[in-house]
Design a protein around this motif. Structure first.
Motif, PDB file in Angstrom:
ATOM      1  N   SER A 133       0.797  -1.232   0.000  1.00 59.83           N
ATOM      2  CA  SER A 133       0.000   0.000   0.000  1.00 59.83           C
ATOM      3  C   SER A 133       0.828   1.280   0.000  1.00 59.83           C
ATOM      4  O   SER A 133       0.363   2.313  -0.456  1.00 59.83           O
ATOM      5  N   ARG A 134       2.056   1.224   0.480  1.00 58.04           N
ATOM      6  CA  ARG A 134       2.856   2.453   0.563  1.00 58.04           C
ATOM      7  C   ARG A 134       4.184   2.323  -0.184  1.00 58.04           C
ATOM      8  O   ARG A 134       5.152   3.001   0.148  1.00 58.04           O
ATOM      9  N   ILE A 135       4.212   1.492  -1.178  1.00 59.44           N
ATOM     10  CA  ILE A 135       5.435   1.310  -1.970  1.00 59.44           C
ATOM     11  C   ILE A 135       5.891   2.633  -2.568  1.00 59.44           C
ATOM     12  O   ILE A 135       7.073   2.944  -2.589  1.00 59.44           O
ATOM     13  N   GLU A 136       4.932   3.457  -3.048  1.00 57.03           N
ATOM     14  CA  GLU A 136       5.292   4.742  -3.656  1.00 57.03           C
ATOM     15  C   GLU A 136       5.995   5.657  -2.657  1.00 57.03           C
ATOM     16  O   GLU A 136       6.782   6.523  -3.030  1.00 57.03           O
ATOM     17  N   ASP A 137       5.698   5.481  -1.362  1.00 55.21           N
ATOM     18  CA  ASP A 137       6.320   6.285  -0.307  1.00 55.21           C
ATOM     19  C   ASP A 137       7.630   5.670   0.194  1.00 55.21           C
ATOM     20  O   ASP A 137       8.236   6.185   1.136  1.00 55.21           O
ATOM     21  N   GLY A 138       8.032   4.550  -0.397  1.00 50.97           N
ATOM     22  CA  GLY A 138       9.259   3.887   0.030  1.00 50.97           C
ATOM     23  C   GLY A 138       9.076   3.013   1.266  1.00 50.97           C
ATOM     24  O   GLY A 138      10.018   2.746   1.991  1.00 50.97           O
ATOM     25  N   VAL A 139       7.836   2.564   1.503  1.00 55.79           N
ATOM     26  CA  VAL A 139       7.535   1.725   2.677  1.00 55.79           C
ATOM     27  C   VAL A 139       7.000   0.388   2.182  1.00 55.79           C
ATOM     28  O   VAL A 139       6.077   0.329   1.376  1.00 55.79           O
ATOM     29  N   HIS A 140       7.578  -0.707   2.697  1.00 57.77           N
ATOM     30  CA  HIS A 140       7.092  -2.049   2.377  1.00 57.77           C
ATOM     31  C   HIS A 140       6.850  -2.802   3.674  1.00 57.77           C
ATOM     32  O   HIS A 140       7.647  -2.734   4.601  1.00 57.77           O
ATOM     33  N   TYR A 141       5.724  -3.496   3.722  1.00 55.79           N
ATOM     34  CA  TYR A 141       5.387  -4.316   4.888  1.00 55.79           C
ATOM     35  C   TYR A 141       5.495  -5.787   4.508  1.00 55.79           C
ATOM     36  O   TYR A 141       5.028  -6.193   3.451  1.00 55.79           O
ATOM     37  N   ASN A 142       6.091  -6.575   5.379  1.00 51.43           N
ATOM     38  CA  ASN A 142       6.074  -8.028   5.247  1.00 51.43           C
ATOM     39  C   ASN A 142       5.327  -8.547   6.471  1.00 51.43           C
ATOM     40  O   ASN A 142       5.772  -8.360   7.600  1.00 51.43           O
ATOM     41  N   ILE A 143       4.182  -9.169   6.235  1.00 47.69           N
ATOM     42  CA  ILE A 143       3.317  -9.591   7.329  1.00 47.69           C
ATOM     43  C   ILE A 143       3.187 -11.110   7.297  1.00 47.69           C
ATOM     44  O   ILE A 143       2.782 -11.682   6.279  1.00 47.69           O
ATOM     45  N   THR A 144       3.535 -11.736   8.422  1.00 49.60           N
ATOM     46  CA  THR A 144       3.415 -13.185   8.551  1.00 49.60           C
ATOM     47  C   THR A 144       2.710 -13.504   9.867  1.00 49.60           C
ATOM     48  O   THR A 144       2.769 -12.728  10.822  1.00 49.60           O
ATOM     49  N   TYR A 145       2.044 -14.633   9.902  1.00 47.03           N
ATOM     50  CA  TYR A 145       1.405 -15.086  11.136  1.00 47.03           C
ATOM     51  C   TYR A 145       2.483 -15.612  12.074  1.00 47.03           C
ATOM     52  O   TYR A 145       3.480 -16.179  11.643  1.00 47.03           O
ATOM     53  N   ASN A 146       2.278 -15.440  13.384  1.00 44.75           N
ATOM     54  CA  ASN A 146       3.236 -15.903  14.373  1.00 44.75           C
ATOM     55  C   ASN A 146       2.560 -16.914  15.286  1.00 44.75           C
ATOM     56  O   ASN A 146       1.830 -16.547  16.213  1.00 44.75           O
ATOM     57  N   GLY A 147       2.801 -18.193  15.015  1.00 41.73           N
ATOM     58  CA  GLY A 147       2.190 -19.265  15.803  1.00 41.73           C
ATOM     59  C   GLY A 147       2.704 -19.322  17.231  1.00 41.73           C
ATOM     60  O   GLY A 147       1.952 -19.657  18.154  1.00 41.73           O
ATOM     61  N   THR A 148       3.967 -18.988  17.444  1.00 41.20           N
ATOM     62  CA  THR A 148       4.538 -19.018  18.795  1.00 41.20           C
ATOM     63  C   THR A 148       3.890 -17.966  19.687  1.00 41.20           C
ATOM     64  O   THR A 148       3.540 -18.234  20.840  1.00 41.20           O
ATOM     65  N   ALA A 149       3.702 -16.769  19.161  1.00 44.09           N
ATOM     66  CA  ALA A 149       3.051 -15.712  19.938  1.00 44.09           C
ATOM     67  C   ALA A 149       1.606 -16.083  20.240  1.00 44.09           C
ATOM     68  O   ALA A 149       1.091 -15.784  21.328  1.00 44.09           O
ATOM     69  N   ALA A 150       0.928 -16.746  19.308  1.00 46.28           N
ATOM     70  CA  ALA A 150      -0.450 -17.181  19.537  1.00 46.28           C
ATOM     71  C   ALA A 150      -0.496 -18.222  20.656  1.00 46.28           C
ATOM     72  O   ALA A 150      -1.367 -18.169  21.529  1.00 46.28           O
TER      73      ALA A 150
END
Length: 177
Positions: free
Chosen positions: A94-111
């Motif tokens: 969503s913010r690639i044009e602003d130079g921002v990239h998100y990598n989102i993964t689920y975290n089973g250990t935190a759950a």
């Protein structure tokens, strides 16, 4: 008159010499604008992503209790993850044009950890068992699957560097980091 002029000149010189250390100290300890308040500094992009995720989790989890029996809790987890998929995909770019990239993964250990700390066990509990499956925590409530929380690792990459945050988003709107 000449002595008086000389006296004024000497007094002005003494005052000027006395002000030099004050001016130097003032320059070294002077006020600087708040970097975050300037136009060149954007809000924390990780916080933006977490707000979007909170809304997405709250929205997606509302339909689960009415659709899935507790015996089908794995299907409920799959439905939550499938429902969140398009939102996560949009958010990541969503913010690639602003130079921002998100990598989102689920975290089973935190759950798992959240489940251990927040799901009571024993005969005094109000509801049934909890499970943590693929980053989603669910609970048996009157034979239906109720989603309690979803955990993520959110890595934000900008030109300034990379930040990773692990967050557990409760469907009640609370979050823990």
């Amino acid at each position: 008159m000449t002595r008086r002029g000389q006296l004024v000149l000497v007094a002005a010189t003494v005052i000027a010499v006395a002000l030099v250390p004050i001016v130097l100290a003032s320059l070294q300890l002077s006020y600087h604008d708040d970097v975050r308040a300037t136009a060149d500094y954007d809000d924390d992009p990780s916080a933006d992503a977490l707000r979007v995720l909170e809304r997405a989790v709250a929205t997606e989890s509302t339909s689960i209790p009415s659709q899935y029996a507790w015996t089908a809790n794995e299907s409920a987890v799959t439905a939550v993850r499938t429902g969140l998929g398009p939102r996560l995909d949009r958010l990541q770019t969503s913010r690639i044009e602003d130079g921002v990239h998100y990598n989102i993964t689920y975290n089973g250990t935190a759950a798992q950890q959240w489940k251990a700390e927040n799901c009571p066990s024993g005969p005094a509990r109000q509801f049934g068992d909890c499970t943590a499956d693929r980053g989603v925590v669910g609970q048996d409530r009157v034979g239906r699957t109720h989603v309690l929380a979803v955990s993520f690792d959110v890595t934000t990459t900008t030109e300034r560097g990379e930040t990773t945050v692990t967050v557990v988003l409760e469907t009640s709107g609370k979050s823990s980091r």
